[in-house]
Design an enzyme around this catalytic site. Sequence first.
Site, short mmCIF file in Angstrom:
data_model
loop_
_atom_site.label_atom_id
_atom_site.label_comp_id
_atom_site.label_asym_id
_atom_site.label_seq_id
_atom_site.Cartn_x
_atom_site.Cartn_y
_atom_site.Cartn_z
N ILE A 1 -17.03 -9.65 26.06
CA ILE A 1 -15.88 -9.46 25.17
C ILE A 1 -15.41 -8.01 25.10
O ILE A 1 -14.42 -7.72 24.44
CB ILE A 1 -16.19 -9.97 23.75
CG1 ILE A 1 -17.42 -9.25 23.17
CG2 ILE A 1 -16.40 -11.46 23.74
CD1 ILE A 1 -17.72 -9.64 21.73
N GLY B 1 -17.43 -0.58 27.15
CA GLY B 1 -17.27 0.79 26.68
C GLY B 1 -17.76 1.77 27.73
O GLY B 1 -18.05 1.41 28.87
N MET C 1 -20.56 3.42 27.73
CA MET C 1 -21.99 3.37 27.98
C MET C 1 -22.54 1.96 28.07
O MET C 1 -23.58 1.74 28.67
CB MET C 1 -22.74 4.09 26.84
CG MET C 1 -22.49 5.57 26.75
SD MET C 1 -23.23 6.27 25.26
CE MET C 1 -24.92 5.72 25.43
N ASP D 1 -17.10 10.10 17.90
CA ASP D 1 -16.14 9.45 18.81
C ASP D 1 -15.19 8.56 18.02
O ASP D 1 -14.95 7.41 18.39
CB ASP D 1 -16.88 8.63 19.87
CG ASP D 1 -15.98 8.25 21.04
OD1 ASP D 1 -14.94 8.93 21.22
OD2 ASP D 1 -16.30 7.29 21.76
#
Length: 691
Positions: free
Chosen positions: A19, A22, A24, A137
Amino acid sequence: MDQYIGKMLDNRYEIQECIGTGGMAVVYKARDHRLNRLVAVKILKPELASDADFRRRFHDESQAVAMLSHANIVSVYDVSRSDGLDYIVMELIDGLTLKQYMQRRGTPLNWREAQHFITQIMRALSHAHSRGIIHRDIKPHNIMVLRDGSVKVTDFGIAQLASAAQNTMTQEAIGSVHYISPEQAKGSHVDCRTDIYSAGVVLYEMLTGRLPFEGDTPVAVAIQHIRAIPVPPCDLNPDVPRTLEAITMKAMAPELGQRYATADEMLEDLKEFRKNPDYEPAAPTPEDVPDEPTMVVPAKVITASVRVPVERREPENAQPERRERRRREVEEEDYDYDDEPPRRGGGVAAAAVAVVLILAFIGCIVYFLWNFFAKDLLAPGTQEYEVPNLLGYTVEQLEQNKTILGDFTLERGDVKYSAEYKEGQICEQNPMPGTMVREGTMTITVNISGGEDKVYMPFVETWDARQALKTLQDEMGLVVNQEEDWSDTITKGYVISQSLMKDTEVWPGREVTIVISKGPEQKQATVINFLNVPLEQAKEQIIQLGLKVGKVSEYHSDEYAEGRVSWQSVPQGEQVDKDTAIDLWVSLGPEPVDTPEPTPDVTEPPEESIPVAEPTENVGAATSTQVITVDLSPYEGTVNVRIVVGDMTLFDGSVDADMNSAKSVPATASGLQVVSIYINGTLVSSYSVQF
């Protein structure tokens, strides 16, 4: 096919579908078979799993998020390792990223909506910072907007414990470059103000529909964060209030000292600015928006890009063409040539770039050594001064008494509410009292107290009266006077109006009047006389009055002709609510009398006549029906009425004298009967009636 689809982790979590991806990790939807619920499972990317540094960051995220529990932060259910996989189990959120939400709108968000979102984001950051966690972030891609309008901050993938970051100078600036803070871009020490800067960029984007800084390369964007000032939001969107613009620009201040010190401080300003909570944003239009990946920006390149061109900056009065040409030259110098395609002479260019980077690195070292050591060596006699305590003074007092400031100069800051310091007094100062400073840093910035936090009247119209009373009385300490009135538009029990206008300054003990709805007004009708009226005509008259025809019964009557009304349940002249039912009795005419059989003529003495005041058995006599009416106009409230005819009790019950001026009961008997009326147990009337 994805290698993890269908895989069962720890014999509990069944991976169903991917879904999200990212920088990482990859996020999958999974089913928790133990608790029979859908969850989100975040797995570190295989190509990064072998990297000890990335595994450490992923482990740090699991530690960081596990410490947090807040309505605006994604919940973590489990942290584990299975078959060599590090993964985090989180709540599965049904919603859009804030980036998708903004792009689907196609225009800047309404400022009220932006204020609603940023307030929730700052609450999440306030909680994280209170636990020593810095997100590092913050960007719209890491903020989920739920169907109910609430938001959740996600992806603590590069989060860092504040305690672990105290003495660490990172070699790489980590973060999404369009939302990166200046200190991250420089590779410097970060604290909670880093998240505040990024949140300010998110707020800027919501208000204007664009990012504050754009560039051809990540490095060019990072440089602008370090040394440029964005266009004020009001210049791009005139609908943005000036106060909200000021909050945005303060959050994005490149200098740490000019930025909000804490998330709570920014929340306080947002609280002062809050507006009508009834605003409903328009529904978004569908459109998919790609995520902006988390970037790793080499700190040395950024530092070199910052230091080298500074000495060659063009003056402000230079010709526009010349300044634009110089800007392009600077950006070309900043460009990372490793990203360009190979070309002739590439080896020479690479060597040149390497030399520039080495020289820039050496320049940075020299710069820091100059800041920390060289100045003292070149000027060993530089004197230090202790910062005086200015708290509690007014600016006027300091101007009148120059000895308090000494060699220091004063700079006004913001006005802040304070319960400790009176209005006009200095409530905060920077540097703090007692701090030792050198020559050249002799300026003290002070914040002036605005007195105690002011409270303003909320808009409670259309609120449930119970909620309004709780807010005004219990929470704000106001004295609330309540009135009631009819309303065709406001539901019963809700507030129609208030005596103090919205945003009026109030204080505990101040009086305010609210008018509470009694619902639609119950219109009334005056009952007329239906006695001796034909039944059908009586029905028409009842309907014309807005009343209802109730139960219709038939009885014999010597007084009224057949087919005519002989009794009505509500007497003539009484006021009743519309739609009240009126019961009627209709006459069947006189009751037939049987002809007696002839009897022998026997001479007997005549019977004595019956006294008028005494009832008789009247065996075999004809019966008739009479209406017994009790006048209740002299009474108030609820009274007990008892009506007795002869030895028969016709009625014994309570009647509201305020609503009924009389009580009528039909009585069927024969001959002469005594009628007795009791009110509240006391005989008030006794008379004879011939039936």
